[in-house]
Write an enzyme that holds these catalytic residues in place. Structure first.
Site, PDB file in Angstrom:
ATOM      1  N   CYS A 290       0.833  -1.205   0.000  1.00 52.98           N
ATOM      2  CA  CYS A 290       0.000   0.000   0.000  1.00 52.98           C
ATOM      3  C   CYS A 290       0.866   1.253   0.000  1.00 52.98           C
ATOM      4  CB  CYS A 290      -0.929   0.016   1.213  1.00 52.98           C
ATOM      5  SG  CYS A 290      -2.270  -1.176   1.070  1.00 52.98           S
ATOM      6  N   CYS A 442      13.754   6.738  -6.139  1.00 48.18           N
ATOM      7  CA  CYS A 442      12.310   6.501  -5.992  1.00 48.18           C
ATOM      8  C   CYS A 442      11.871   7.252  -4.750  1.00 48.18           C
ATOM      9  CB  CYS A 442      12.012   5.002  -5.939  1.00 48.18           C
ATOM     10  SG  CYS A 442      12.796   4.159  -4.551  1.00 48.18           S
TER      11      CYS A 442
END
Ligand SMILES: [Zn+2]
Length: 484
Positions: A290, A442
């Site tokens: 998630c 990232c």
């Protein structure tokens, strides 16, 4: 003394079609003996060969299950009624059976607190006392744990254990409704316990501020009647499943991702387990977490509430528990689907001849090796955000490659960076110069480390990972870049 035994329809062919039989006896056992002496053919339907009451036959004294009293030793009084309730095909009541001693009573304050439960015949005083006697362990106090904790505490589950090692983070608040802004930075179990005690002062909350591991799972689980899985990662999910199977405890399972959720009850003793459904975990990286993929804030509210509903049903024994069924929910289509699950006769943990009888290393099982690259990682594998800033300021030619997903790029980016999401990297290698210095980043550095490993394998020898990702950039280089 004379008491009445009510005979259910399927068993009346053994009692000359009588629905009620008057018998004598001082205890439940004596009364049943007297019944089966009069109707010998009934005996094998009620008792196993060794004389114990069959597991699918329930005997209620007035409105209490005798298993929750003193079973066969329970004394009976003149005028009492015994009701025999065998399981029937399709929807047998299944309840956790824990204590054989008398259930705890309810105080006047508890009776007021739970009055809207008590006036429902399906719950009633007996059901509420079962809830009070029940001990439920919640794994995780996050998105699923929030509605679970709120509803199970409010409903009067007498002992609620909370397992979590994390602290409340700002990014939790859009779905973890247990917590408020002032809780950010506090241990989750502590903040959750405080909130739940405020909701129901009549229950006991036990905070286990620890990471669930193979070394502590059996010890933690053994004191509880059932376990609710509110975890967000595969190693813990397999660990919860296997520990529950080994201890014979039901595992009320829920999982969420973006707009979709799943719910089931895995209970090796009565149906399939998680391993029957998913014997092997997906390879790491295939299913994003998630934290990477996102989740609709209300989704854990829906799925966690469904889990809470199943927990309450299991404890009180009402309704048809979600054993052997997997419910899938799609929030975008607003559709529920139900799949029938079957027990795998070769399941490594819940079959008759399990091949795995102990808990294992679940990180390894899920292919998550503890940073195997650290040993082989070259000195030039990664750089800090301060290094990157210095080299950019010095006018060095390098490409900042962002391997996150487009919505993340919309939120925050390093100026001049090129976006190629990790999943597209293989197909878009042609856009990169193998001779260039490529600094991949990232959000926190995990996905970009995979990207750099891949790029180096493909001959991009000057690919470097940005340690800590854009989050470190926001913290240490440019505070105007929003953190998320
Ligand atoms: Zn299984």
């Amino acid at each position: 003394m004379s008491i009445t035994i009510q005979i259910p329809t399927p068993l009346r062919r053994f009692t000359a079609e009588q629905g009620e039989v008057q018998v004598d006896g001082a205890t439940v056992g004596e009364a049943l003996d007297s019944l089966t002496q009069r109707f010998p053919n009934l005996r094998r339907h009620l008792y196993t060969d060794d004389g114990t009451l069959r597991s699918f036959v329930n005997v209620f004294l007035n409105d209490e299950d005798v298993r929750h009293l003193k079973s066969g030793q329970t004394p009976v009084n003149a005028g009492d009624t015994l009701v025999i309730i065998p399981s029937i095909a399709g929807g047998a009541p299944t309840a956790i059976q824990t204590e054989t001693e008398a259930l705890p009573g309810l105080s006047p304050a508890e009776i007021r607190h739970y009055s809207r439960h008590l006036i429902m015949p399906e719950i009633g005083t007996a059901g509420q006392r079962k809830l009070k006697a029940a001990k439920v362990l919640m794994i995780g106090t996050g998105g699923l744990g929030s509605p679970l904790g709120l509803y199970l505490a409010a409903a009067g589950v007498g002992t609620l254990g909370l397992v979590d090692f994390d602290v409340v983070d700002e990014t939790n608040l859009h779905r973890q409704v247990l917590f408020s802004d002032k809780d950010v930075g506090r241990p989750k179990t502590q903040a959750a316990a405080e909130r739940l005690r405020g909701i129901n002062p009549h229950i006991k909350i036990i905070a286990h501020d620890t990471r669930l591991e193979s070394a502590n799972a059996l010890d933690l689980f053994k004191d509880y009647d059932l376990v609710v899985d509110g975890t967000d990662n595969f190693p813990t999910r397999y660990l919860v499943n296997d520990a529950c199977v080994m201890l014979g405890k039901p595992n009320v399972y829920g999982s969420i991702f973006r707009f979709e959720g799943q719910v089931s009850i895995f209970w090796g003793a009565k149906g399939p387990c998680y391993r029957c459904l998913f014997p092997e975990p997906p390879p790491p990286g295939l299913v994003p977490s998630c934290a990477e993929g996102g989740v609709l804030g209300v989704l854990p509210g829906i799925i966690g509430s469904l889990q809470a509903n199943e927990v309450i049903k299991l404890i009180t024994g009402v309704g048809e528990p979600l054993i052997g069924r997997l419910v899938l929910f799609d929030a975008l289509k607003m559709k529920f689907r139900e799949l029938k699950l079957r027990k795998d006769p070769n399941c490594p943990v819940c079959s008759e001849n399990p091949t795995q009888r102990e808990l294992i290393d679940y990180e390894q099982f899920c292919g998550i090796a503890p940073h195997p690259e650290t040993e082989t990682m070259a000195d030039d594998f990664e750089m800090t955000v301060q290094d990157l800033k210095r080299r950019l300021d010095a006018g060095e030619e390098l490409l900042v490659l962002d391997v996150r997903n487009p919505p993340e790029y919309e939120i925050a980016r390093i100026p001049g960076s090129k976006l190629i999401p990790l999943g597209e990297l293989q197909d878009r290698l042609g856009e990169l110069d193998p001779a260039a210095t490529i600094v991949a980043h990232c959000h926190h550095g995990g996905r970009s480390a995979n990207a750099v490993h891949f790029l180096r394998q493909m001959g991009f020898n000057r690919a470097i990972n940005l340690a800590g990702g854009i989050d470190q950039w926001s913290l240490n280089v440019d505070r105007s870049v929003p953190r998320y």
